[in-house]
Design a protein around this motif. Sequence first.
Motif, PDB file in Angstrom:
ATOM      1  N   LEU A 217      -1.277   5.890  32.108  1.00 22.98           N
ATOM      2  CA  LEU A 217      -0.818   6.615  33.297  1.00 22.98           C
ATOM      3  C   LEU A 217      -0.136   5.715  34.310  1.00 22.98           C
ATOM      4  N   GLU A 218      -0.660   4.500  34.439  1.00 25.59           N
ATOM      5  CA  GLU A 218      -0.143   3.642  35.502  1.00 25.59           C
ATOM      6  C   GLU A 218      -0.520   2.198  35.228  1.00 25.59           C
ATOM      7  N   LYS A 219       0.348   1.300  35.671  1.00 31.00           N
ATOM      8  CA  LYS A 219       0.102  -0.139  35.536  1.00 31.00           C
ATOM      9  C   LYS A 219       0.415  -0.778  36.880  1.00 31.00           C
ATOM     10  N   VAL A 220      -0.539  -1.518  37.427  1.00 34.89           N
ATOM     11  CA  VAL A 220      -0.362  -2.084  38.761  1.00 34.89           C
ATOM     12  C   VAL A 220      -0.703  -3.571  38.768  1.00 34.89           C
ATOM     13  N   ASP A 221      -0.081  -4.278  39.684  1.00 35.05           N
ATOM     14  CA  ASP A 221      -0.377  -5.691  39.886  1.00 35.05           C
ATOM     15  C   ASP A 221      -1.711  -5.796  40.619  1.00 35.05           C
ATOM     16  N   ALA A 222      -2.709  -6.406  39.971  1.00 40.92           N
ATOM     17  CA  ALA A 222      -4.050  -6.497  40.551  1.00 40.92           C
ATOM     18  C   ALA A 222      -4.417  -7.929  40.927  1.00 40.92           C
ATOM     19  N   PHE A 223      -3.446  -8.820  40.926  1.00 37.09           N
ATOM     20  CA  PHE A 223      -3.734 -10.232  41.192  1.00 37.09           C
ATOM     21  C   PHE A 223      -4.100 -10.444  42.652  1.00 37.09           C
ATOM     22  N   GLU A 224      -5.226 -11.144  42.872  1.00 36.59           N
ATOM     23  CA  GLU A 224      -5.693 -11.490  44.213  1.00 36.59           C
ATOM     24  C   GLU A 224      -5.906 -12.997  44.282  1.00 36.59           C
ATOM     25  N   GLU A 225      -6.053 -13.487  45.491  1.00 33.65           N
ATOM     26  CA  GLU A 225      -6.242 -14.924  45.698  1.00 33.65           C
ATOM     27  C   GLU A 225      -7.431 -15.470  44.889  1.00 33.65           C
ATOM     28  N   ARG A 226      -8.515 -14.659  44.810  1.00 37.50           N
ATOM     29  CA  ARG A 226      -9.723 -15.132  44.112  1.00 37.50           C
ATOM     30  C   ARG A 226      -9.484 -15.352  42.622  1.00 37.50           C
ATOM     31  N   HIS A 227      -8.467 -14.714  42.078  1.00 33.05           N
ATOM     32  CA  HIS A 227      -8.207 -14.847  40.650  1.00 33.05           C
ATOM     33  C   HIS A 227      -7.608 -16.202  40.290  1.00 33.05           C
ATOM     34  N   LYS A 228      -7.109 -16.928  41.283  1.00 31.96           N
ATOM     35  CA  LYS A 228      -6.592 -18.266  41.005  1.00 31.96           C
ATOM     36  C   LYS A 228      -7.685 -19.161  40.441  1.00 31.96           C
ATOM     37  N   SER A 229      -8.930 -18.910  40.856  1.00 32.46           N
ATOM     38  CA  SER A 229     -10.045 -19.728  40.362  1.00 32.46           C
ATOM     39  C   SER A 229     -10.320 -19.479  38.882  1.00 32.46           C
ATOM     40  N   TRP A 230      -9.781 -18.387  38.353  1.00 32.83           N
ATOM     41  CA  TRP A 230      -9.912 -18.124  36.915  1.00 32.83           C
ATOM     42  C   TRP A 230      -8.928 -18.966  36.102  1.00 32.83           C
ATOM     43  N   GLY A 231      -7.967 -19.572  36.793  1.00 35.21           N
ATOM     44  CA  GLY A 231      -6.955 -20.356  36.094  1.00 35.21           C
ATOM     45  C   GLY A 231      -5.762 -19.539  35.648  1.00 35.21           C
ATOM     46  N   ILE A 232      -5.694 -18.291  36.075  1.00 36.00           N
ATOM     47  CA  ILE A 232      -4.587 -17.418  35.673  1.00 36.00           C
ATOM     48  C   ILE A 232      -3.577 -17.281  36.806  1.00 36.00           C
ATOM     49  N   ASP A 233      -2.370 -16.848  36.467  1.00 41.27           N
ATOM     50  CA  ASP A 233      -1.355 -16.655  37.514  1.00 41.27           C
ATOM     51  C   ASP A 233      -0.807 -15.241  37.536  1.00 41.27           C
ATOM     52  N   TYR A 234      -1.367 -14.358  36.729  1.00 41.47           N
ATOM     53  CA  TYR A 234      -1.021 -12.944  36.821  1.00 41.47           C
ATOM     54  C   TYR A 234      -2.188 -12.114  36.313  1.00 41.47           C
ATOM     55  N   LEU A 235      -2.298 -10.909  36.837  1.00 44.50           N
ATOM     56  CA  LEU A 235      -3.349  -9.981  36.420  1.00 44.50           C
ATOM     57  C   LEU A 235      -2.847  -8.566  36.694  1.00 44.50           C
ATOM     58  N   PHE A 236      -2.789  -7.768  35.640  1.00 40.31           N
ATOM     59  CA  PHE A 236      -2.377  -6.378  35.787  1.00 40.31           C
ATOM     60  C   PHE A 236      -3.501  -5.461  35.345  1.00 40.31           C
ATOM     61  N   GLU A 237      -3.621  -4.351  36.030  1.00 40.23           N
ATOM     62  CA  GLU A 237      -4.610  -3.344  35.658  1.00 40.23           C
ATOM     63  C   GLU A 237      -3.879  -2.109  35.161  1.00 40.23           C
ATOM     64  N   LYS A 238      -4.379  -1.563  34.064  1.00 44.42           N
ATOM     65  CA  LYS A 238      -3.769  -0.356  33.488  1.00 44.42           C
ATOM     66  C   LYS A 238      -4.801   0.762  33.431  1.00 44.42           C
ATOM     67  N   LEU A 239      -4.359   1.941  33.840  1.00 41.15           N
ATOM     68  CA  LEU A 239      -5.199   3.127  33.779  1.00 41.15           C
ATOM     69  C   LEU A 239      -4.717   4.011  32.633  1.00 41.15           C
ATOM     70  N   TYR A 240      -5.627   4.268  31.706  1.00 37.10           N
ATOM     71  CA  TYR A 240      -5.325   5.121  30.548  1.00 37.10           C
ATOM     72  C   TYR A 240      -6.069   6.439  30.666  1.00 37.10           C
ATOM     73  N   LEU A 241      -5.451   7.475  30.114  1.00 37.33           N
ATOM     74  CA  LEU A 241      -6.128   8.746  29.916  1.00 37.33           C
ATOM     75  C   LEU A 241      -6.203   9.011  28.414  1.00 37.33           C
ATOM     76  N   LEU A 242      -7.425   9.142  27.903  1.00 32.17           N
ATOM     77  CA  LEU A 242      -7.664   9.457  26.501  1.00 32.17           C
ATOM     78  C   LEU A 242      -8.117  10.902  26.415  1.00 32.17           C
ATOM     79  N   THR A 243      -7.473  11.667  25.551  1.00 33.53           N
ATOM     80  CA  THR A 243      -7.836  13.075  25.369  1.00 33.53           C
ATOM     81  C   THR A 243      -8.002  13.375  23.893  1.00 33.53           C
ATOM     82  N   GLU A 244      -8.585  14.516  23.611  1.00 30.27           N
ATOM     83  CA  GLU A 244      -8.870  14.895  22.226  1.00 30.27           C
ATOM     84  C   GLU A 244      -7.594  15.203  21.467  1.00 30.27           C
ATOM     85  N   LYS A 245      -7.496  14.684  20.234  1.00 31.54           N
ATOM     86  CA  LYS A 245      -6.345  14.972  19.389  1.00 31.54           C
ATOM     87  C   LYS A 245      -6.429  16.396  18.848  1.00 31.54           C
TER      88      LYS A 245
END
Length: 245
Positions: A217-245
């Motif tokens: 449904l949506e993909k957003v930039d979720a990177f915050e200052e605290r994530h630098k301590s993880w050693g990463i330089d980008y973080l994205f969050e994705k929201l999925y909707l799963l429904t019955e086939k």
Amino acid sequence: MDGSRTSLDIEEYSDTEVQKNQVLTLEEWQDKWVNGKTAFHLEQGHQLLKKHLDTFLKGESGLRVFFPLCGKAVEMKWFANRGHSVIGVEISELGIREFFTEQNLSYTEEPITEIPGAKVFKSSSGNISLYCCSIFDFPRTNIGKFDMIWDRGALVAVNPGDRKRYADTMLSLLGKKFQYLLCVLSYDPTKHPGPPFYVPHAEIERLFGKICNIHCLEKVDAFEERHKSWGIDYLFEKLYLLTEK
């Protein structure tokens, strides 16, 4: 930073095996609550859920909504306030008690007869029940089927080696015409061991694709200052909707 890293169209990291042997025990998760290492908790709730909530609910009431690995998620109150029945599972009794205290909800507690040593905490209003046990023990309660699952901080927290078992557990709890709302994170897993663990689209397809239609449904930039301590330089969050086939 590589310019492409700033784009929401960033390619998913190809090595999905790098974290496969990472393990956290239930005791280690309990220790995080005792030691206040709960930066994953969102005091204002999840903004993507807030944005889409009324669309998901379609004006319905009386839905059964499941929160796996719920912690003290304030979103549980959102659903309960709209007339839905909320059931959560959390290994930390401290996290469950903090939820009721912080939301100013009176509650009762009682043992779960099917799971020795486990407890269920119920709001006095009766529409929120939180089970203090392992997610893999939970089906033994014969709780029935759910209309909706809100999975934020759950699939990404489960040890990678347990994902198939976890996904099968979730699918076993879903009723007809379900909506399974799933949040996952994208980052470079060679730079951070997790949790939260990296879950690419292909993994979601592997775990749920036979049973579910999968829609991002949506993909957003979720990177915050605290994530630098993880050693990463980008973080994205994705929201999925799963429904019955």
